[in-house]
Design an enzyme around this catalytic site. Sequence first.
Site, mmCIF file in Angstrom:
data_model
loop_
_atom_site.group_PDB
_atom_site.id
_atom_site.type_symbol
_atom_site.label_atom_id
_atom_site.label_comp_id
_atom_site.label_asym_id
_atom_site.label_seq_id
_atom_site.Cartn_x
_atom_site.Cartn_y
_atom_site.Cartn_z
ATOM 1 C CG ASN A 23 -2.291 -6.315 -7.275
ATOM 2 O OD1 ASN A 23 -1.577 -6.669 -8.219
ATOM 3 N ND2 ASN A 23 -3.262 -7.095 -6.808
ATOM 4 C CG HIS A 169 -3.202 -7.593 1.280
ATOM 5 N ND1 HIS A 169 -3.972 -8.271 0.355
ATOM 6 C CD2 HIS A 169 -3.998 -6.601 1.750
ATOM 7 C CE1 HIS A 169 -5.162 -7.704 0.279
ATOM 8 N NE2 HIS A 169 -5.203 -6.693 1.110
ATOM 9 C CG ASP A 171 -1.511 -12.259 2.937
ATOM 10 O OD1 ASP A 171 -1.224 -11.391 2.073
ATOM 11 O OD2 ASP A 171 -2.564 -12.916 2.904
ATOM 12 C CB ALA A 259 -4.852 -11.855 -9.479
ATOM 13 C CB CYS A 265 -3.779 -14.614 -1.558
ATOM 14 S SG CYS A 265 -2.623 -13.250 -1.284
#
Length: 273
Positions: A23, A169, A171, A259, A265
């Site tokens: 990512n 994502h 979230d 990250a 997460c």
Amino acid sequence: MTAASQTILMCPPDHFEIAYVINPWMEGQFANTDDHLAQRQWQDLRRAIERSAKVLLEPPQRGLPDIVFTANAGLVLGRKVILSRFRSRERQGEEPYNHAWFAQNGFQILDWPQNIPFEGAGDALFDRGQDLLWVGHGFRSDAAVPALLEKLLGRKTAALNLIDPRFYHLDTCLCPLEGGYLMYFPAAFDATTRILIETLVPEDKRIAVEEADALKFCCNAVDLECHVLMNDASDQLQMRLRGAGFTPVITPLSEFMKAGGGAKCLTLKLIEN
């Protein structure tokens, strides 16, 4: 909610590092994490969660640095779980360990097609005010996921198309809060999705955040007992949350942000009904 009414799955960051790039947040961060700081930040988040919930642990695994992000292990409803099928080869090694943990802890593991990527509670979030499951797709989870989840779980889904790779994502850019509130970053979604959100959530319940806050992963938050645990947020956003009856809890997570992960997460709610 009492302290015993929610249980959160976490995984200690014993083997956490940036070992690959899957990512945009990981770009330029190879081997650039502070192990001691990561441990301290993770423990601070755990202690903050344990004020309102019980924490269970999934064992860390050498060579699988992102298993620490338990939100991506699967999606829980009652005692059933749909385990993730990771799109990225780098994370597919987590799947047997996630399967073992849920099997050993008495969950019914529902069948999911091997060829349809789905990344668990990273891309599927239960609304807290209506019988609805928000489902993101576009980067990790497949566009077929919302219909499959609706069929498997018998829960109405709202399919949300993600368009900004920084928010890969759901979230990372949307957080359902108690009472039907929804904190989200509108620019992470396409125009059709923004209209859908506005149709499903009344204006006075929508907490739209600015890009500066979104980049702090304010939406990657853990909501417990009207407390909203997050990496960071502006004074203005914190004031908006307090005005809606929530208590922001800032728990810095700089090492995990490298990250592409924040508070949400690093957690998975194990009690969802």
